[in-house]
Design a protein around this motif. Structure first.
Motif, short mmCIF file in Angstrom:
data_model
loop_
_atom_site.label_atom_id
_atom_site.label_comp_id
_atom_site.label_asym_id
_atom_site.label_seq_id
_atom_site.Cartn_x
_atom_site.Cartn_y
_atom_site.Cartn_z
N UNK A 1 -33.43 -24.36 -29.38
CA UNK A 1 -33.06 -24.08 -27.99
C UNK A 1 -32.53 -25.33 -27.30
N UNK A 2 -33.18 -26.46 -27.56
CA UNK A 2 -32.73 -27.73 -26.96
C UNK A 2 -31.32 -28.07 -27.41
N UNK A 3 -31.06 -27.88 -28.70
CA UNK A 3 -29.73 -28.20 -29.23
C UNK A 3 -28.67 -27.24 -28.66
N UNK A 4 -29.06 -25.97 -28.47
CA UNK A 4 -28.10 -25.01 -27.89
C UNK A 4 -27.84 -25.35 -26.42
N UNK A 5 -28.86 -25.74 -25.70
CA UNK A 5 -28.68 -26.18 -24.32
C UNK A 5 -27.68 -27.33 -24.25
N UNK A 6 -27.86 -28.27 -25.14
CA UNK A 6 -27.00 -29.47 -25.15
C UNK A 6 -25.58 -29.11 -25.55
N UNK B 1 -30.92 -27.04 -17.40
CA UNK B 1 -32.10 -26.19 -17.47
C UNK B 1 -33.33 -26.92 -16.95
N UNK B 2 -34.09 -26.24 -16.10
CA UNK B 2 -35.41 -26.70 -15.71
C UNK B 2 -36.45 -25.77 -16.33
N UNK B 3 -37.58 -26.33 -16.70
CA UNK B 3 -38.68 -25.53 -17.23
C UNK B 3 -39.46 -24.92 -16.07
N UNK C 1 -29.62 -34.73 -21.41
CA UNK C 1 -29.44 -34.49 -19.98
C UNK C 1 -29.44 -33.00 -19.62
N UNK C 2 -29.36 -32.13 -20.63
CA UNK C 2 -29.41 -30.70 -20.35
C UNK C 2 -30.77 -30.26 -19.83
N UNK C 3 -31.82 -31.03 -20.14
CA UNK C 3 -33.12 -30.75 -19.54
C UNK C 3 -33.14 -31.43 -18.18
N UNK C 4 -32.90 -30.64 -17.14
CA UNK C 4 -32.80 -31.20 -15.78
C UNK C 4 -34.16 -31.63 -15.26
N UNK C 5 -35.21 -30.92 -15.64
CA UNK C 5 -36.55 -31.27 -15.17
C UNK C 5 -37.53 -30.17 -15.46
N UNK D 1 -20.89 -23.28 -9.75
CA UNK D 1 -21.76 -23.95 -10.71
C UNK D 1 -23.07 -23.20 -10.89
N UNK D 2 -23.63 -23.28 -12.10
CA UNK D 2 -24.86 -22.55 -12.42
C UNK D 2 -25.88 -23.48 -13.03
N UNK D 3 -27.12 -23.34 -12.60
CA UNK D 3 -28.25 -24.01 -13.24
C UNK D 3 -29.29 -22.94 -13.56
N UNK D 4 -30.28 -23.30 -14.38
CA UNK D 4 -31.18 -22.28 -14.92
C UNK D 4 -32.63 -22.76 -14.91
N UNK D 5 -33.51 -21.85 -14.51
CA UNK D 5 -34.94 -22.06 -14.65
C UNK D 5 -35.45 -21.13 -15.73
#
Length: 394
Positions: free
Chosen positions: A153-158, A164-166, A191-195, A328-332
């Motif tokens: 999942x991390x690699x796909x996010x990147x 993406x935030x958790x 950097x795809x893991x925003x927080x 723009x889109x971000x995701x939780x």
């Protein structure tokens, strides 16, 4: 006594502290009643309620540590020193919580008291119910599956440049699993893991803390000001408290269509993003863009935050759609990250919502409901839900 499941006052979602502070500033004498809802009406093992209450009682021993107070001061500057000092002295009071397990094994939980206090029970109680359930039913994670899935999942996010935030504390498999997944995502997503919304794990892993306010903030305003004014007044009061910080707004407490009619140019200018938490994400995107255009605001200057039952492939499809539409889109992403552990385990479909409130101790209780963009996600007492639907013309 066994080691507690909740080990830190900061093992909670950021929105609990931000909403708690807003209550202390504007409504310090208001009372609230939260109730647990298991949408699947699960039968819990015999004695589960007693073991849950034992964990709740252990939470009275939690104290804000000095390094935690320093972290809040540095990473959450919108929380003033007075509130951080309040948290230094805060103690969970188990007397505010009642737990009952009925003859059918179903769970009934209420937390009642001053709103600035009882709001802090929501996310820890949900995390306790989730973790205890797996523990009491003997379910174990498959470490290899869990870690492989997290890395993929991390690699796909990147690869897709997702942000993406958790958002996974409330229905996590366990605190240990959330800790491990957070570390893996930080290592592999870049950097795809925003927080993360979990303050404790943001501190432990050196991540940004993310979140703003929950549906309860709008529900409370509906009870006090009426359903037609709820969205407008909840935004006004949020601005009064945070003065432009924490600029994400939930749209679906009383359906997104109703929200859009309350969404003024002032609010559209001041808030940086709108959060989607139920219903069709593509229809939502089109509705928001149409409203921004109607208000003469360039949609490309704003964000949409998607947080409804997401996995990474779904987030990728939504991002592609938003890119085409020019916003723009971000995701939780929550349960799909912190409760994908293999061995045929299934996440719990549980929430804890504000069901009643009052402005002072001596006033009568007012019912609080949440409608959502999906009928099955409405919460509250049935007659009050019907009243809200009629009042808003839905």
């Amino acid at each position: 006594m066994s080691e507690p499941i909740i080990k830190s006052l900061l093992d909670t979602d950021l929105y609990k502290l931000t909403t708690g502070y807003a209550y202390t500033k504007l409504f310090p004498r208001a009372y609230g009643r939260f109730e647990f809802v298991d949408r699947d009406e699960m039968q819990y093992p015999l004695g589960f309620g007693d073991k849950l209450m034992e964990e709740i009682k252990k939470m009275s021993e939690l104290r804000l540590q000095e390094d935690e107070a320093e972290f809040l001061s540095e990473e959450c500057p919108y929380l003033p020193p007075t509130y951080i000092d309040f948290l230094r002295g805060y103690r969970f009071n188990p007397d505010e919580v009642t737990v009952r397990q009925d003859e059918n094994g179903r769970l009934h939980i209420q937390a009642e008291g001053l709103l600035y206090r009882v709001t802090l029970w929501e996310t820890p109680i949900l995390a306790l119910v989730s973790e205890l359930y797996y523990e009491e039913t003997g379910q174990k994670p498959d470490p290899k599956h869990m870690e492989r899935q997290a890395i993929e999942k991390a690699e796909e996010m990147k690869a897709h440049d997702l942000q993406v935030s958790m958002f996974g504390m409330r229905r996590r498999f366990s605190s240990e699993v959330e800790d491990r997944i957070t570390g893996l995502l930080k290592e592999h997503a870049g950097k795809s893991l925003y927080g993360t919304s979990n303050i404790y794990y943001a501190m432990k892993h050196g991540l940004r803390v993310t979140g703003t306010h929950p549906h309860e903030w709008v529900q409370f305003h509906a009870a006090i000001y009426g359903y037609k004014m709820a969205n407008y007044m909840s935004m006004e009061d949020w601005i009064n408290v945070y003065d432009g910080d924490l600029g994400t707004v939930l749209t679906d407490t009383y359906t997104t269509k109703v929200f859009m009619s309350n969404f003024s140019k002032k609010h559209a200018s001041l808030f940086t993003s709108l959060r989607h938490d139920s219903g069709d994400p593509y229809l939502f995107t089109d509705m928001v863009i149409a409203r921004y255009n109607e208000l003469k605001i360039n949609p490309s200057t704003k964000y949409l935050v998607f947080s409804d039952s997401l996995d990474i492939p779904k987030a990728v499809r939504i991002k592609e759609y938003c890119d085409k539409k020019g916003i723009r889109a971000t995701f939780g992403v929550g349960t799909n990250l912190t409760n994908d552990v293999g061995n045929h385990t299934e996440p719990r479909n549980i929430v804890m919502k504000l069901f009643a409130c009052k402005m002072t101790k001596d006033q009568p209780w007012q019912s609080c409901v949440k409608l959502s963009d999906v009928e099955g996600k409405h919460t509250g007492y049935g007659d009050e839900i019907e009243l809200a639907i009629r009042t808003l013309g839905i």
